[in-house]
Design an enzyme around this catalytic site. Sequence first.
Site, PDB file in Angstrom:
ATOM      1  NE  ARG A  35      33.836  51.875  34.914  1.00 22.02           N
ATOM      2  CZ  ARG A  35      34.858  51.333  32.985  1.00 22.02           C
ATOM      3  NH1 ARG A  35      34.221  52.690  32.988  1.00 22.02           N
ATOM      4  NH2 ARG A  35      35.499  50.434  33.421  1.00 22.02           N
ATOM      5  CG  ASP A  60      34.994  52.315  45.974  1.00 21.45           C
ATOM      6  OD1 ASP A  60      36.730  52.060  46.046  1.00 21.45           O
ATOM      7  OD2 ASP A  60      34.639  53.091  45.300  1.00 21.45           O
ATOM      8  CE1 TYR A 153      49.743  53.855  39.761  1.00 24.33           C
ATOM      9  CE2 TYR A 153      51.472  53.837  38.720  1.00 24.33           C
ATOM     10  CZ  TYR A 153      50.639  53.055  39.754  1.00 24.33           C
ATOM     11  OH  TYR A 153      50.403  51.532  38.677  1.00 24.33           O
ATOM     12  CE  LYS A 157      50.074  49.670  41.001  1.00 21.32           C
ATOM     13  NZ  LYS A 157      48.218  48.619  41.047  1.00 21.32           N
ATOM     14  N   GLY A 184      55.010  46.757  33.107  1.00 21.10           N
ATOM     15  CA  GLY A 184      55.509  48.364  32.407  1.00 21.10           C
ATOM     16  C   GLY A 184      54.020  48.990  31.192  1.00 21.10           C
ATOM     17  CG  PHE A 190      46.927  53.665  34.213  1.00 21.94           C
ATOM     18  CD1 PHE A 190      47.535  53.102  35.394  1.00 21.94           C
ATOM     19  CD2 PHE A 190      48.847  54.285  33.709  1.00 21.94           C
ATOM     20  CE1 PHE A 190      48.245  53.619  35.971  1.00 21.94           C
ATOM     21  CE2 PHE A 190      49.129  54.908  34.435  1.00 21.94           C
ATOM     22  CZ  PHE A 190      49.368  53.962  35.769  1.00 21.94           C
TER      23      PHE A 190
END
Length: 252
Positions: A35, A60, A153, A157, A184, A190
Amino acid sequence: MAKIALITGATSGIGEACAHIFAQNGYNLVLVARRTERLAKISHHLEDKYAITIKQVIADVREKESLSEVLEALSSDWKNVDVLINNAGLSQGLDPIDKGNTDDWDTMIDTNVKGLLYVTKIVSNWMISNKAGHIINIGSIAGQEVYPNGNVYCATKHAVDALSKSMRIDLLQHNIKVTAINPGMVETEFSVVRFKGDAERAKNVYAGLEPLIADDIADAIWYVVSRPSHVNINDMLIMPTAQATATLINRN
């Protein structure tokens, strides 16, 4: 000469919080983000407030060729990166595996795994030339356990966790530290991104508890980076007091 930190995903959340705390501690910054206007605003604010210098990189992390081009175009002085914070990452959707959106899968894998790899390959070579450096990979509790509908996801991770461990081995001989930071529940953009702009649904994720905020994670990252040269914090799992596991949460 001021040290340099390179931060991906630098225009919001943990990345932006890291930019603030490293600037406050006198680091010059290479801020990587997509951005343009937001990156310029953050950069000018930090330069004015802390009298540091910032190199803005519009990129990106998923775009291997263009990413390599803009990073390698940096002057030799800017390649003296002391700290790399691989923060760029996201989650898309929350569906069972049989109903998953494959475009969402591609976005998560390309950003969370491949993007991290693309940046690390470039910057680790700079660090090898300098015979020192510290790589911080932003993982997640989702990289330590899995939860319903988290499938892809969580897989990305888990990959970050494995990559952090293997990077530590591969780069040991070059005096390069590697740390995995695994948060956490952190209230940033997000969940808004995960739910594709549904702010109300995102807000409900944190209803009835006090989640972590981006500054909590940035503070932990600064602690890790500021240890003596002979000390490396390999892994850090950071949870809100109200969260015991990925799914066990005390809501009032």
